[in-house]
Design a protein around this motif. Structure first.
Motif, PDB file in Angstrom:
ATOM      1  N   ARG A 286      47.554  37.194  44.905  1.00 36.25           N
ATOM      2  CA  ARG A 286      48.116  37.093  46.121  1.00 36.25           C
ATOM      3  C   ARG A 286      49.553  36.959  45.879  1.00 36.25           C
ATOM      4  O   ARG A 286      50.284  36.769  45.019  1.00 36.25           O
ATOM      5  N   LEU A 287      50.256  37.577  47.035  1.00 31.85           N
ATOM      6  CA  LEU A 287      51.868  37.487  47.034  1.00 31.85           C
ATOM      7  C   LEU A 287      52.549  36.736  48.191  1.00 31.85           C
ATOM      8  O   LEU A 287      51.705  37.022  49.557  1.00 31.85           O
ATOM      9  N   LEU A 288      53.524  36.391  48.290  1.00 31.42           N
ATOM     10  CA  LEU A 288      54.249  36.225  49.408  1.00 31.42           C
ATOM     11  C   LEU A 288      54.707  37.366  50.222  1.00 31.42           C
ATOM     12  O   LEU A 288      55.331  38.203  49.426  1.00 31.42           O
ATOM     13  N   ARG A 289      54.485  37.447  51.253  1.00 28.48           N
ATOM     14  CA  ARG A 289      55.051  38.507  52.244  1.00 28.48           C
ATOM     15  C   ARG A 289      55.676  38.022  53.548  1.00 28.48           C
ATOM     16  O   ARG A 289      55.073  36.734  53.911  1.00 28.48           O
ATOM     17  N   GLY A 290      56.187  38.821  54.277  1.00 26.15           N
ATOM     18  CA  GLY A 290      56.579  38.547  55.623  1.00 26.15           C
ATOM     19  C   GLY A 290      55.521  39.302  56.670  1.00 26.15           C
ATOM     20  O   GLY A 290      54.983  40.071  56.052  1.00 26.15           O
ATOM     21  N   ILE A 291      55.423  38.676  57.946  1.00 26.17           N
ATOM     22  CA  ILE A 291      54.605  39.116  58.666  1.00 26.17           C
ATOM     23  C   ILE A 291      55.310  39.168  60.147  1.00 26.17           C
ATOM     24  O   ILE A 291      55.784  38.089  60.583  1.00 26.17           O
ATOM     25  N   GLU A 292      55.503  40.408  60.684  1.00 30.33           N
ATOM     26  CA  GLU A 292      56.077  40.472  62.065  1.00 30.33           C
ATOM     27  C   GLU A 292      54.862  40.496  63.179  1.00 30.33           C
ATOM     28  O   GLU A 292      53.909  41.226  62.760  1.00 30.33           O
ATOM     29  N   ILE A 293      55.116  39.333  64.004  1.00 29.11           N
ATOM     30  CA  ILE A 293      54.008  39.046  64.897  1.00 29.11           C
ATOM     31  C   ILE A 293      54.137  39.920  66.103  1.00 29.11           C
ATOM     32  O   ILE A 293      55.130  40.123  66.590  1.00 29.11           O
ATOM     33  N   ASP A 294      52.956  40.613  66.613  1.00 25.89           N
ATOM     34  CA  ASP A 294      52.989  41.317  67.874  1.00 25.89           C
ATOM     35  C   ASP A 294      53.346  40.529  69.082  1.00 25.89           C
ATOM     36  O   ASP A 294      54.249  40.876  69.973  1.00 25.89           O
ATOM     37  N   THR A 344      49.063  43.692  50.633  1.00 24.25           N
ATOM     38  CA  THR A 344      50.565  43.466  50.434  1.00 24.25           C
ATOM     39  C   THR A 344      51.465  44.422  50.673  1.00 24.25           C
ATOM     40  O   THR A 344      52.650  44.288  50.832  1.00 24.25           O
ATOM     41  N   ALA A 345      51.120  45.664  50.833  1.00 27.26           N
ATOM     42  CA  ALA A 345      52.037  46.864  51.161  1.00 27.26           C
ATOM     43  C   ALA A 345      52.336  46.808  52.266  1.00 27.26           C
ATOM     44  O   ALA A 345      51.941  46.491  53.592  1.00 27.26           O
ATOM     45  N   ALA A 346      53.717  47.218  52.519  1.00 29.02           N
ATOM     46  CA  ALA A 346      54.455  47.468  53.805  1.00 29.02           C
ATOM     47  C   ALA A 346      53.802  48.166  54.981  1.00 29.02           C
ATOM     48  O   ALA A 346      53.219  49.142  54.548  1.00 29.02           O
ATOM     49  N   GLY A 347      53.506  47.583  56.170  1.00 22.87           N
ATOM     50  CA  GLY A 347      53.016  48.387  57.287  1.00 22.87           C
ATOM     51  C   GLY A 347      51.306  47.935  57.192  1.00 22.87           C
ATOM     52  O   GLY A 347      50.760  48.492  58.102  1.00 22.87           O
ATOM     53  N   SER A 348      51.060  47.070  56.398  1.00 22.15           N
ATOM     54  CA  SER A 348      49.465  46.673  56.467  1.00 22.15           C
ATOM     55  C   SER A 348      49.166  45.817  57.817  1.00 22.15           C
ATOM     56  O   SER A 348      50.031  45.054  58.267  1.00 22.15           O
ATOM     57  N   ARG A 349      48.143  46.136  58.512  1.00 17.52           N
ATOM     58  CA  ARG A 349      48.063  45.385  59.781  1.00 17.52           C
ATOM     59  C   ARG A 349      46.932  44.253  59.471  1.00 17.52           C
ATOM     60  O   ARG A 349      45.936  44.630  58.667  1.00 17.52           O
ATOM     61  N   VAL A 350      47.232  43.181  60.053  1.00 24.07           N
ATOM     62  CA  VAL A 350      46.521  41.980  59.904  1.00 24.07           C
ATOM     63  C   VAL A 350      46.233  41.303  61.179  1.00 24.07           C
ATOM     64  O   VAL A 350      47.074  41.521  62.126  1.00 24.07           O
ATOM     65  N   ARG A 351      45.482  40.614  61.339  1.00 26.34           N
ATOM     66  CA  ARG A 351      45.168  39.706  62.359  1.00 26.34           C
ATOM     67  C   ARG A 351      45.016  38.231  61.726  1.00 26.34           C
ATOM     68  O   ARG A 351      44.681  37.738  60.833  1.00 26.34           O
ATOM     69  N   ILE A 352      45.849  37.401  62.864  1.00 25.54           N
ATOM     70  CA  ILE A 352      46.038  36.079  62.461  1.00 25.54           C
ATOM     71  C   ILE A 352      45.295  35.076  63.359  1.00 25.54           C
ATOM     72  O   ILE A 352      45.392  35.246  64.889  1.00 25.54           O
ATOM     73  N   GLU A 353      44.429  34.252  62.964  1.00 32.22           N
ATOM     74  CA  GLU A 353      43.499  33.240  63.687  1.00 32.22           C
ATOM     75  C   GLU A 353      44.257  31.991  64.118  1.00 32.22           C
ATOM     76  O   GLU A 353      44.438  31.229  63.448  1.00 32.22           O
ATOM     77  N   THR A 354      44.866  31.835  65.240  1.00 32.24           N
ATOM     78  CA  THR A 354      45.539  30.615  65.718  1.00 32.24           C
ATOM     79  C   THR A 354      44.767  29.518  66.586  1.00 32.24           C
ATOM     80  O   THR A 354      43.513  30.100  66.880  1.00 32.24           O
ATOM     81  N   SER A 355      45.363  28.762  66.520  1.00 28.44           N
ATOM     82  CA  SER A 355      44.601  27.584  67.665  1.00 28.44           C
ATOM     83  C   SER A 355      44.340  27.908  68.872  1.00 28.44           C
ATOM     84  O   SER A 355      43.920  27.519  69.639  1.00 28.44           O
ATOM     85  N   GLU A 356      45.367  28.808  69.269  1.00 30.20           N
ATOM     86  CA  GLU A 356      45.225  29.678  70.716  1.00 30.20           C
ATOM     87  C   GLU A 356      44.711  30.966  70.739  1.00 30.20           C
ATOM     88  O   GLU A 356      44.770  31.651  71.799  1.00 30.20           O
ATOM     89  N   ALA A 358      43.610  34.998  68.524  1.00 38.46           N
ATOM     90  CA  ALA A 358      43.894  35.630  67.625  1.00 38.46           C
ATOM     91  C   ALA A 358      45.303  36.604  68.167  1.00 38.46           C
ATOM     92  O   ALA A 358      45.325  36.823  69.327  1.00 38.46           O
ATOM     93  N   VAL A 359      46.079  36.629  67.276  1.00 46.12           N
ATOM     94  CA  VAL A 359      47.395  37.551  67.380  1.00 46.12           C
ATOM     95  C   VAL A 359      47.511  38.779  66.195  1.00 46.12           C
ATOM     96  O   VAL A 359      46.721  38.333  65.086  1.00 46.12           O
ATOM     97  N   ASP A 360      47.748  39.669  66.312  1.00 48.60           N
ATOM     98  CA  ASP A 360      47.935  40.915  65.427  1.00 48.60           C
ATOM     99  C   ASP A 360      49.267  40.924  64.842  1.00 48.60           C
ATOM    100  O   ASP A 360      50.410  40.221  65.374  1.00 48.60           O
ATOM    101  N   GLY A 361      49.736  41.230  63.456  1.00 49.18           N
ATOM    102  CA  GLY A 361      51.008  41.447  62.977  1.00 49.18           C
ATOM    103  C   GLY A 361      51.022  42.529  61.900  1.00 49.18           C
ATOM    104  O   GLY A 361      49.887  43.067  61.555  1.00 49.18           O
TER     105      GLY A 361
END
Length: 372
Positions: A286-294, A344-356, A358-361
């Motif tokens: 795994r690697l540390l990355r930034g995520i821009e939240i939609d 880890t590649a720039a541009g990879s789309r992910v989904r984040i499951e929050t307490s409120e 899901a949000v995409d990033g």
């Protein structure tokens, strides 16, 4: 609850004070975090960082002793030079990270408040026959961070030292005691906000004078006091990992992209075999990355809902969020987190499951400021 020598000044200025970093009562905002953030990006801001841990090594063997224990080179450093390093477990996990400054008569270590005690205990147990004396000077000293494009002008004006901008990061110089300042002020270049920055260290009893001088001299540079919240959004935009967030005792330095904290040629140190094997024979999982939240979230919402949230790629869990904020410079919500190698590649789309919900990033390479 612990307070810094500048606590009364923060109260007078009407700062919002909150518990952070274990038991420290810290100024989180003086006006509002967004304007304080922009003050650093555009002019200059000063922050009380006296809650960070400060240790001092003296004795003839101090460089040799530290060199054989931590991950980066110390023995080759001359007076005025510095470096960034980690101390690891035998399994290569991070016990603490630290900024090291070589002074004329000592080596100074600056570390996170969460690791002040553990770092002291870890180093102290290795002092056997070495001519080394190790002391925790956190309470008897203080530290003020000065960040922003006009920070060098302000620090040069206050310390009467020229050509500071030529100093590489983590190098230091000193203003000796004189008729104004009765104690030496050590000035270390620290660019942890994505802007030129300096940390000024001096005796606790003189910290108020130094703060007031910076504020008075800084009026012509539009100086602004800044709190922890602005420092945090600046740090995250700059992609700088922080202990107890991105860095913990379950993380190996290469996972956090901390190759600059490691000298791969220096030979043995604690945890060296694991780190070298990962570097030359394999790779991190795994690697540390930034995520821009939609979603457009406030910093408070980011902190409440995103911290620790799990990251998914389709239906597979691939990581977790370690820090999150609204980024005033970028005008969007962003986060730091660990993700598995396949995303880890720039541009990879992910989904984040929050307490409120899901949000995409979108995954970006760090720092954010150079990713757009």
């Amino acid at each position: 609850m612990k307070t810094t020598p500048l606590y009364p000044i923060h109260e007078q200025l009407g700062a919002t004070l909150q518990k952070q970093h274990l038991d420290w009562n810290i100024a989180t905002e003086f006006t509002d975090a967004v304007s304080e953030h922009h003050a650093v990006r555009n002019n200059v801001g000063i922050a009380d960082v006296s809650y960070r841990g400060r240790h001092r090594l003296t004795g003839e063997d101090r460089a040799k002793f530290l060199h054989r224990i931590i991950s980066n080179d110390v023995e080759s450093l001359s007076t005025g030079q510095g470096t960034y390093a980690t101390i690891l477990t035998h399994r290569g996990k991070i016990i603490a990270d630290m900024n090291i400054s070589v002074l004329e008569d000592a080596i100074s270590i600056d570390t996170a408040p969460e690791t002040t005690e553990s770092l002291f205990n870890e180093l102290d147990k290795y002092i056997i026959a070495d001519d080394v004396e190790f002391s925790d000077v956190t309470l008897e000293t203080g530290a003020i961070a000065v960040h922003g494009p006009k920070s060098t002008d302000l620090v040069q004006s206050v310390l009467s030292i020229n050509e500071l901008a030529a100093l590489p990061e983590r190098y230091n110089c000193c203003r000796e005691a004189d008729s104004l300042f009765k104690h030496t002020i050590v000035c270390v270049r620290t660019d942890g906000t994505g802007e030129m920055g300096w940390t000024l260290y001096t005796a606790a009893e003189e910290l108020v004078l130094l703060w007031e001088t910076l504020m008075t001299e800084g009026a012509r540079f539009k100086v602004q006091p800044i709190g922890w919240n602005a420092l945090e959004s600046l740090r995250i935009e700059a992609g700088v990992p922080r202990y107890s967030a991105e860095l913990t005792d379950s993380v190996i330095p290469l996972e956090a992209e901390l190759e600059h904290a490691i000298d791969f040629e220096k030979g043995c140190y604690i945890g060296q075999e694991i780190v070298a094997r990962m570097k030359y024979r394999g790779h991190p999982n795994r690697l540390l990355r930034g995520i821009e939240i939609d979603a457009n979230l406030t910093s408070q919402d980011c902190h409440r809902h995103l911290l620790g949230a799990r990251i998914f790629k389709e239906d597979k869990e691939v990581g977790w969020i370690t820090s999150a904020t609204f980024a005033p410079t970028l005008e969007k919500s962003i986060a730091l987190g660990y993700v598995r190698m396949q995303v880890t590649a720039a541009g990879s789309r992910v989904r984040i499951e929050t307490s409120e919900g899901a949000v995409d990033g979108t995954v970006v390479l760090l720092p954010f400021l150079n990713s757009n």
